[in-house]
Design an enzyme around this catalytic site. Structure first.
Site, PDB file in Angstrom:
ATOM      1  N   TYR A 162       0.912  -0.836  -0.292  1.00 44.31           N
ATOM      2  CA  TYR A 162       0.362  -0.116   0.301  1.00 44.31           C
ATOM      3  C   TYR A 162       1.084   1.530  -0.042  1.00 44.31           C
ATOM      4  CZ  TYR A 162      -3.861   3.051   1.225  1.00 44.31           C
ATOM      5  OH  TYR A 162      -5.208   3.964   1.206  1.00 44.31           O
ATOM      6  N   PHE A 195      -9.943   8.500   6.964  1.00 45.75           N
ATOM      7  CA  PHE A 195     -11.267   8.752   7.318  1.00 45.75           C
ATOM      8  C   PHE A 195     -12.267   7.741   7.059  1.00 45.75           C
ATOM      9  CE2 PHE A 195     -11.298  13.320   4.817  1.00 45.75           C
ATOM     10  CZ  PHE A 195      -9.770  13.099   4.939  1.00 45.75           C
TER      11      PHE A 195
HETATM   12  N1  LIG Z   1     -10.362   6.403   4.146  1.00 45.30           N
HETATM   13  C1  LIG Z   1      -9.215   6.593   4.555  1.00 45.30           C
HETATM   14  O1  LIG Z   1      -8.505   6.535   5.480  1.00 45.30           O
HETATM   15  C2  LIG Z   1      -7.809   6.759   3.487  1.00 45.30           C
HETATM   16  C3  LIG Z   1      -6.856   7.551   4.177  1.00 45.30           C
HETATM   17  C4  LIG Z   1      -5.741   7.125   3.105  1.00 45.30           C
HETATM   18  C5  LIG Z   1      -6.460   7.616   1.940  1.00 45.30           C
HETATM   19  N2  LIG Z   1      -6.600   6.424   1.463  1.00 45.30           N
HETATM   20  C6  LIG Z   1      -7.261   6.448  -0.558  1.00 45.30           C
HETATM   21  O2  LIG Z   1      -8.714   6.804  -0.724  1.00 45.30           O
HETATM   22  C7  LIG Z   1      -8.929   6.456  -2.002  1.00 45.30           C
HETATM   23  C8  LIG Z   1     -10.816   5.984  -1.502  1.00 45.30           C
HETATM   24  O3  LIG Z   1     -11.151   5.592  -0.555  1.00 45.30           O
HETATM   25  P1  LIG Z   1     -12.599   5.456   0.390  1.00 45.30           P
HETATM   26  O4  LIG Z   1     -11.869   5.406   1.617  1.00 45.30           O
HETATM   27  O5  LIG Z   1     -12.862   5.781  -0.101  1.00 45.30           O
HETATM   28  O6  LIG Z   1     -12.585   3.191   0.318  1.00 45.30           O
HETATM   29  P2  LIG Z   1     -13.553   2.718  -0.506  1.00 45.30           P
HETATM   30  O7  LIG Z   1     -13.601   1.580  -0.302  1.00 45.30           O
HETATM   31  O8  LIG Z   1     -15.004   3.672   0.026  1.00 45.30           O
HETATM   32  O9  LIG Z   1     -13.318   2.925  -2.004  1.00 45.30           O
HETATM   33  C9  LIG Z   1     -12.467   3.045  -2.767  1.00 45.30           C
HETATM   34  C10 LIG Z   1     -13.464   1.783  -3.929  1.00 45.30           C
HETATM   35  O10 LIG Z   1     -12.589   2.208  -5.376  1.00 45.30           O
HETATM   36  C11 LIG Z   1     -13.220   0.947  -5.927  1.00 45.30           C
HETATM   37  N3  LIG Z   1     -12.544   0.524  -6.700  1.00 45.30           N
HETATM   38  C12 LIG Z   1     -11.426  -0.496  -6.093  1.00 45.30           C
HETATM   39  N4  LIG Z   1     -10.918  -1.173  -6.877  1.00 45.30           N
HETATM   40  C13 LIG Z   1     -11.180  -0.865  -7.853  1.00 45.30           C
HETATM   41  C14 LIG Z   1     -10.541  -0.900  -9.415  1.00 45.30           C
HETATM   42  N5  LIG Z   1     -10.088  -1.628  -9.684  1.00 45.30           N
HETATM   43  N6  LIG Z   1     -11.997   0.025 -10.539  1.00 45.30           N
HETATM   44  C15 LIG Z   1     -12.553   1.127 -10.015  1.00 45.30           C
HETATM   45  N7  LIG Z   1     -12.543   1.173  -9.063  1.00 45.30           N
HETATM   46  C16 LIG Z   1     -12.485   0.535  -7.948  1.00 45.30           C
HETATM   47  C17 LIG Z   1     -14.075   0.558  -5.214  1.00 45.30           C
HETATM   48  O11 LIG Z   1     -15.046  -0.653  -5.261  1.00 45.30           O
HETATM   49  C18 LIG Z   1     -15.098   1.716  -3.992  1.00 45.30           C
HETATM   50  O12 LIG Z   1     -15.766   1.890  -4.010  1.00 45.30           O
HETATM   51  C19 LIG Z   1      -8.230   5.220  -2.019  1.00 45.30           C
HETATM   52  O13 LIG Z   1      -7.033   5.238  -2.789  1.00 45.30           O
HETATM   53  C20 LIG Z   1      -7.978   4.700  -0.301  1.00 45.30           C
HETATM   54  O14 LIG Z   1      -6.937   4.209  -0.660  1.00 45.30           O
HETATM   55  C21 LIG Z   1      -8.058   6.562   2.273  1.00 45.30           C
END
Ligand SMILES: NC(=O)c1ccc[n+]([C@@H]2O[C@H](COP(=O)([O-])OP(=O)(O)OC[C@H]3O[C@@H](n4cnc5c(N)ncnc54)[C@H](O)[C@@H]3O)[C@@H](O)[C@H]2O)c1
Length: 256
Positions: A162, A195
Site C-alpha cells: 500500500y 477517513f
Molecule cells: N479512508 C481512508 O482513511 C483513506 C486514507 C488514505 C487514503 N485513502 C485512499 O482514498 C481512496 C478512496 O478510499 P475510500 O476510503 O473512499 O475507500 P472505499 O473503499 O470507500 O472506496 C474505494 C472505491 O474504489 C473502488 N475500486 C476498487 N478497486 C477498483 C478498480 N480496480 N477499479 C475501479 N474502482 C475500484 C471500490 O469499489 C470502492 O467503491 C483510496 O485510494 C484509498 O487508498 C483512504
C-alpha cells in the site's frame, strides 16, 4: 469558476471519498461519470445523483474500460474537463507472517496495480482526451486530482504494498504536472490521513475510535466531505499544481 459546463471522471466514485466528491461536484452544477468496479454501489450512486451523473462499470487498470468511460463523458455530456482519482484498495500483509511465511507476491502486485498503475492509466487517457479542450481564460484545459495516503510518508508495518503504491502516486505527480503544463492540465495529489469511509468500516468501532483519538486535531476521523471540499478547492484554484497536500489533522502514523 463555473462548474456548469464541466464534466469530471470520478474513479471509486460510488463510495467513500470519491462518492462524496461526486456528490459535491453535482451539487455545484458539474456532470460526473462514476467509474467503479462495484456495479451495485455504482448504480445506487447514479440514482442518488440524478441526471447529471452516469455510472459505468470500470476497472481502472483496464484500458478499454477507461476509454469507454471517457467516450461516455463525450457522448452524454460535453467532453471531459477533470478527473478525481479515488479508486483504491488496501493491502495489509506483513513481509513475514507469524509463521515466517513470506508476503504473497500476487497481493503485493495487486496493490501496485490498482492504486498506482490504475491511477496512471486514467491520467494518461484523460490527458489525451483533455489536451484539445478549449482553454479557459487562464489557459487551463483540465485538472487531475489524485489520491495518495499518509502511508506514502509514514507507512506502517503490513503496508509494504500500500505504501509503495501511494508513494508512487506522490512521486509521479511532479513529472506529470511538468509535462502536462504545456497543455494547461494541472495535477495535484491529496494524501488523506484516516477517513470515515467503507474502507475503514472493516475495522471495529473500537479500533476506529482509538484511531480517531490519535489524531492531534481534530481528534477524530476525517469526513468524506472534508476530502471533497479540498478536491473542489484544487479544481477552483488554478495556481495549485504538482502539490501533494496532506489532509490528516497532523497525524503521523506510528510503526503499528
Ligand atoms: N479512508 C481512508 O482513511 C483513506 C486514507 C488514505 C487514503 N485513502 C485512499 O482514498 C481512496 C478512496 O478510499 P475510500 O476510503 O473512499 O475507500 P472505499 O473503499 O470507500 O472506496 C474505494 C472505491 O474504489 C473502488 N475500486 C476498487 N478497486 C477498483 C478498480 N480496480 N477499479 C475501479 N474502482 C475500484 C471500490 O469499489 C470502492 O467503491 C483510496 O485510494 C484509498 O487508498 C483512504
Amino acid at each position: 469558476m463555473n462548474y456548469n459546463d464541466r464534466t469530471f471522471l470520478v474513479t471509486g466514485g460510488s463510495s467513500g471519498l470519491g462518492g462524496a466528491t461526486a456528490s459535491m461536484l453535482v451539487e455545484k452544477g458539474a456532470h460526473v461519470i462514476l467509474l467503479d468496479i462495484n456495479e451495485q454501489t455504482g448504480q445506487k450512486k447514479e440514482t442518488e445523483l440524478g441526471k447529471n451523473s452516469r455510472f459505468i462499470k470500470t476497472d481502472v487498470t483496464n484500458e478499454a474500460d477507461v476509454m469507454a468511460a471517457i467516450a461516455l463523458a463525450k457522448q452524454e455530456f460535453n467532453g471531459l474537463h477533470g478527473v478525481i482519482n479515488a479508486a483504491g484498495i488496501p493491502i495489509a500483509e506483513k513481509v513475514l507472517d507469524r509463521d515466517g511465511m513470506p508476503h504473497s507476491l500476487e497481493s503485493f502486485k495487486r496493490g501496485i496495480e490498482v492504486n498506482l498503475v490504475g491511477t496512471f492509466n486514467v491520467i494518461r487517457l484523460a490527458a489525451q482526451a483533455m489536451k484539445d479542450n478549449e482553454p479557459t481564460e487562464d489557459g487551463e484545459r483540465g485538472v487531475i486530482v489524485n489520491t495518495a495516503s499518509a502511508a506514502a510518508f509514514d507507512g506502517q508495518i503490513g503496508q509494504a504494498s500500500y505504501a509503495a503504491s501511494k508513494s508512487g502516486v506522490v512521486g509521479m505527480a511532479l513529472p506529470i504536472a511538468r509535462e502536462l503544463a504545456r497543455y494547461g492540465i494541472r495535477v495535484c495529489t491529496i494524501a488523506p490521513g484516516l477517513f470515515e469511509t467503507p474502507m475503514l468500516a472493516t475495522l471495529s468501532e473500537e479500533v476506529r475510535d482509538s484511531l480517531g483519538k490519535q489524531v492531534p486535531f481534530p481528534p477524530r476521523l476525517g469526513r468524506p466531505n472534508e476530502y471533497a471540499s479540498l478536491a473542489c478547492h484544487i479544481i477552483e484554484n488554478v495556481v495549485l499544481n504538482a502539490e501533494v497536500i496532506r489532509l490528516d489533522g497532523a497525524i503521523r502514523m506510528t510503526a503499528k
